[in-house]
Design a protein around this motif. Structure first.
Motif, mmCIF file in Angstrom:
data_model
loop_
_atom_site.group_PDB
_atom_site.id
_atom_site.type_symbol
_atom_site.label_atom_id
_atom_site.label_comp_id
_atom_site.label_asym_id
_atom_site.label_seq_id
_atom_site.Cartn_x
_atom_site.Cartn_y
_atom_site.Cartn_z
ATOM 1 N N ALA A 1 114.801 81.618 57.960
ATOM 2 C CA ALA A 1 113.631 80.666 58.174
ATOM 3 C C ALA A 1 113.782 80.011 59.725
ATOM 4 O O ALA A 1 114.790 79.399 59.971
ATOM 5 C CB ALA A 1 113.627 79.455 57.407
ATOM 6 N N GLY A 2 112.946 80.156 60.575
ATOM 7 C CA GLY A 2 112.854 79.425 61.981
ATOM 8 C C GLY A 2 111.725 79.149 62.535
ATOM 9 O O GLY A 2 110.664 79.486 61.898
ATOM 10 N N LEU A 3 111.655 78.257 63.361
ATOM 11 C CA LEU A 3 110.583 77.496 63.958
ATOM 12 C C LEU A 3 111.030 77.247 65.144
ATOM 13 O O LEU A 3 111.932 76.876 65.635
ATOM 14 C CB LEU A 3 109.853 76.518 62.943
ATOM 15 C CG LEU A 3 110.671 75.043 63.041
ATOM 16 C CD1 LEU A 3 109.722 73.968 62.730
ATOM 17 C CD2 LEU A 3 111.826 75.243 62.070
ATOM 18 N N ALA A 4 109.953 77.417 66.175
ATOM 19 C CA ALA A 4 109.862 76.669 67.737
ATOM 20 C C ALA A 4 110.310 75.540 67.760
ATOM 21 O O ALA A 4 109.671 74.551 66.828
ATOM 22 C CB ALA A 4 108.685 77.311 68.300
ATOM 23 N N LEU A 5 110.958 75.219 68.669
ATOM 24 C CA LEU A 5 111.153 73.887 69.314
ATOM 25 C C LEU A 5 109.967 73.640 70.430
ATOM 26 O O LEU A 5 110.141 74.544 71.574
ATOM 27 C CB LEU A 5 112.304 73.578 69.875
ATOM 28 C CG LEU A 5 113.565 73.821 68.808
ATOM 29 C CD1 LEU A 5 114.905 73.695 69.671
ATOM 30 C CD2 LEU A 5 113.628 72.913 67.717
ATOM 31 N N LEU B 1 112.075 78.474 50.917
ATOM 32 C CA LEU B 1 112.035 77.009 51.076
ATOM 33 C C LEU B 1 110.891 76.199 50.263
ATOM 34 O O LEU B 1 109.972 76.669 50.242
ATOM 35 C CB LEU B 1 111.714 76.466 52.841
ATOM 36 C CG LEU B 1 112.881 76.918 53.820
ATOM 37 C CD1 LEU B 1 112.296 76.469 55.046
ATOM 38 C CD2 LEU B 1 114.192 76.512 53.595
ATOM 39 N N THR B 2 111.311 75.095 49.836
ATOM 40 C CA THR B 2 110.420 74.365 49.187
ATOM 41 C C THR B 2 109.555 73.632 50.068
ATOM 42 O O THR B 2 110.050 73.534 51.359
ATOM 43 C CB THR B 2 111.171 73.233 48.293
ATOM 44 O OG1 THR B 2 111.738 72.347 49.113
ATOM 45 C CG2 THR B 2 112.052 73.822 47.304
ATOM 46 N N PRO B 3 108.316 73.256 49.802
ATOM 47 C CA PRO B 3 107.493 72.382 50.570
ATOM 48 C C PRO B 3 108.313 71.061 51.192
ATOM 49 O O PRO B 3 108.197 71.117 52.501
ATOM 50 C CB PRO B 3 106.158 71.876 49.731
ATOM 51 C CG PRO B 3 106.346 72.937 48.950
ATOM 52 C CD PRO B 3 107.661 73.317 48.432
ATOM 53 N N SER B 4 109.267 70.416 50.528
ATOM 54 C CA SER B 4 109.972 69.393 51.154
ATOM 55 C C SER B 4 110.915 69.793 52.246
ATOM 56 O O SER B 4 111.155 69.265 53.249
ATOM 57 C CB SER B 4 110.531 68.541 49.927
ATOM 58 O OG SER B 4 111.391 69.026 49.304
ATOM 59 N N GLN B 5 111.477 71.199 51.915
ATOM 60 C CA GLN B 5 112.591 71.556 52.739
ATOM 61 C C GLN B 5 111.818 72.066 53.916
ATOM 62 O O GLN B 5 112.280 71.888 55.438
ATOM 63 C CB GLN B 5 113.236 72.763 52.235
ATOM 64 C CG GLN B 5 114.347 72.126 51.013
ATOM 65 C CD GLN B 5 114.891 73.391 50.392
ATOM 66 O OE1 GLN B 5 114.202 74.600 49.955
ATOM 67 N NE2 GLN B 5 116.062 73.369 50.138
ATOM 68 N N THR B 6 110.701 72.663 53.817
ATOM 69 C CA THR B 6 109.795 73.127 55.355
ATOM 70 C C THR B 6 109.883 71.592 55.854
ATOM 71 O O THR B 6 109.668 71.905 56.998
ATOM 72 C CB THR B 6 108.777 73.756 54.610
ATOM 73 O OG1 THR B 6 108.856 74.920 53.979
ATOM 74 C CG2 THR B 6 107.829 74.173 55.860
ATOM 75 N N LEU B 7 108.933 70.793 55.322
ATOM 76 C CA LEU B 7 108.871 69.524 56.142
ATOM 77 C C LEU B 7 109.886 68.895 56.900
ATOM 78 O O LEU B 7 109.780 68.384 57.979
ATOM 79 C CB LEU B 7 108.026 68.424 54.944
ATOM 80 C CG LEU B 7 107.661 67.496 55.728
ATOM 81 C CD1 LEU B 7 106.619 67.415 56.547
ATOM 82 C CD2 LEU B 7 107.049 66.004 54.608
#
Length: 142
Positions: free
Chosen positions: A98-102, A123-129
């Motif tokens: 799981a990755g996201l841009a900075l 990921l759970t919604p809280s982990q994603t947040l």
């Protein structure tokens, strides 16, 4: 990417603790932060394994930078795995990414934060947040 060309973040930036927090909050074995400065110099922080083992996530950087939200790829989800072979083709013992841009204040994409695990998961919604919050904190730090 040749890890010999990758530099460690300055300790004062606190990136290592945010990298570790990412893995712990997401219950993932590994986490990686990769970022580039204005001159193109690459910095990285790895948790859960040496950087030369985590460099398998570097091919995912382009795919992550093209997305506006978290990119999740899991061995459980064959459609995603087929569509985004970015991590799994290089390291078959990683079953989850799981990755996201900075993203900087003016919208520039500076790098990525990702978590990896040998077990397929989501990921759970809280982990994603939480991951999004850490990515925002990293973007401010950098």
């Amino acid at each position: 990417m040749n890890t010999a060309l990758v530099h460690e973040f300055p300790e004062a930036w606190g990136v290592e603790s945010l990298t570790r927090n990412s893995a712990e909050i997401c219950a993932s074995a590994m986490a990686l932060v990769v970022a580039f400065d204005d001159s193109g110099r690459c910095y990285a922080s790895a948790y859960g394994g040496p950087l030369n083992e985590l460099e398998l996530a570097f091919p995912a950087l382009n795919a992550v930078l093209l997305k506006a939200e978290v990119l999740e790829v899991s061995a459980e989800n064959e459609a995603l795995r087929t569509q985004d072979k970015l991590v799994f083709t290089k390291c078959p013992n990683i079953s989850y990414f799981a990755g996201l841009a900075l993203i900087g204040a003016s919208g520039e994409k500076m790098g990525m934060l990702c978590v990896l695990d040998p077990n397929p998961t989501r990921l759970t919604p809280s982990q994603t947040l939480a991951l999004e919050t850490i990515a925002n904190a990293l973007a401010v730090q950098l």
